[in-house]
Design a protein around this motif. Structure first.
Motif, short mmCIF file in Angstrom:
data_model
loop_
_atom_site.label_atom_id
_atom_site.label_comp_id
_atom_site.label_asym_id
_atom_site.label_seq_id
_atom_site.Cartn_x
_atom_site.Cartn_y
_atom_site.Cartn_z
N SER A 1 -76.43 112.56 11.77
CA SER A 1 -75.60 113.33 12.36
C SER A 1 -76.20 114.07 13.50
O SER A 1 -77.22 114.78 13.21
N SER B 1 -74.72 115.59 16.57
CA SER B 1 -73.90 116.43 16.95
C SER B 1 -72.48 116.54 16.40
O SER B 1 -72.09 115.34 16.20
N GLU B 2 -71.86 117.61 16.11
CA GLU B 2 -70.40 117.46 15.56
C GLU B 2 -69.63 118.25 16.38
O GLU B 2 -69.92 119.69 16.52
N THR B 3 -68.44 117.94 17.00
CA THR B 3 -67.44 118.79 17.59
C THR B 3 -66.11 118.57 16.81
O THR B 3 -65.94 117.85 15.67
N SER C 1 -63.43 117.11 17.67
CA SER C 1 -62.97 115.85 17.56
C SER C 1 -63.57 114.84 17.16
O SER C 1 -63.17 113.64 17.16
N ALA C 2 -65.22 114.91 17.25
CA ALA C 2 -65.88 113.53 17.10
C ALA C 2 -67.10 114.18 16.39
O ALA C 2 -67.67 115.34 16.52
N VAL C 3 -67.67 113.22 15.88
CA VAL C 3 -68.90 113.38 15.27
C VAL C 3 -70.05 112.26 16.04
O VAL C 3 -69.88 110.89 15.82
N ASP C 4 -71.20 112.75 16.54
CA ASP C 4 -72.15 111.51 17.00
C ASP C 4 -73.16 111.36 16.01
O ASP C 4 -73.51 112.19 15.42
N TYR C 5 -73.38 110.00 15.85
CA TYR C 5 -74.51 109.57 14.97
C TYR C 5 -75.67 108.78 15.65
O TYR C 5 -75.52 108.20 16.86
#
Length: 195
Positions: free
Chosen positions: A156, A158-160, A162-166
């Protein structure tokens, strides 16, 4: 004064010893008796490998399955009766299926011809190649088959709300695999091309 000290020391020692002995509780109940081993009263000794394996399937089920209390006795189930089938594997699968069925466990599905969780496979058929028509690389659920020799991992970034970026990385490139031959190494990051 010295006499009182010795007297107090002796009384204190006796008190400590009494407390220690009374704290050691003796268990006066007899241990629970061990269950009787499964008796084979109707079957005669055998050297037939299929019959012995069918016996083992039943006896292992009696020992390891959570639903083993629901299994019938050895004599009632008679695992050696499962000796019909084209291959030994089919005989063992028939034994296992009927064992699960007779116990009415959660592993049994009435609309299926095999148990839900339990299975037997032929270890002599080492690493079979799974093939999907029209492809050169495919792998079955056991991990057998032909693949490109990569293992991936994701982390992971970044995590918001509405979404998680991997980010996806290569965690292994197996020796002599197509991936290694193409120069892919552990730690490489996969990126999407916007072309």
């Amino acid at each position: 004064m010295k006499n009182n000290f010795v007297k107090d020391y002796i009384m204190g020692s006796v008190l400590v010893i009494c407390v220690l002995f009374s704290a050691c509780k003796k268990n006066k109940t007899a241990p629970e008796p061990q269950p009787e081993p499964v008796q084979n009263t109707k079957q005669t000794p055998t050297t037939n490998r299929v019959e012995l394996t069918n016996d083992s399937i039943f006896l292992y089920a009696k020992e390891v399955y959570f639903w083993n209390e629901a299994l019938p006795t050895y004599d009632a189930f008679n695992p050696r009766q499962y000796s019909t089938g084209a291959t030994n594997l089919e005989k063992y699968e028939s034994n296992l299926y009927n064992l699960v069925k007779s116990s009415n466990s959660p592993d049994y599905l009435s609309n299926s011809s095999s148990p839900k969780y339990s299975y037997i496979f032929d270890k002599a058929d080492k690493n079979p190649t799974a093939v999907i028509p029209g492809t050169k690389m495919s792998v079955d659920l056991e991990g057998n088959g032909n693949d490109v020799g990569l293992r991936f991992g994701y982390f992971s970034v970044s995590e918001t709300a509405s979404a998680v970026d991997y980010s996806i990385f290569v965690t292994a490139a197996y020796p002599n695999s197509p991936a290694e031959k193409a120069g892919i190494t552990r730690g490489m990051k996969l990126q999407r091309s916007m072309a």
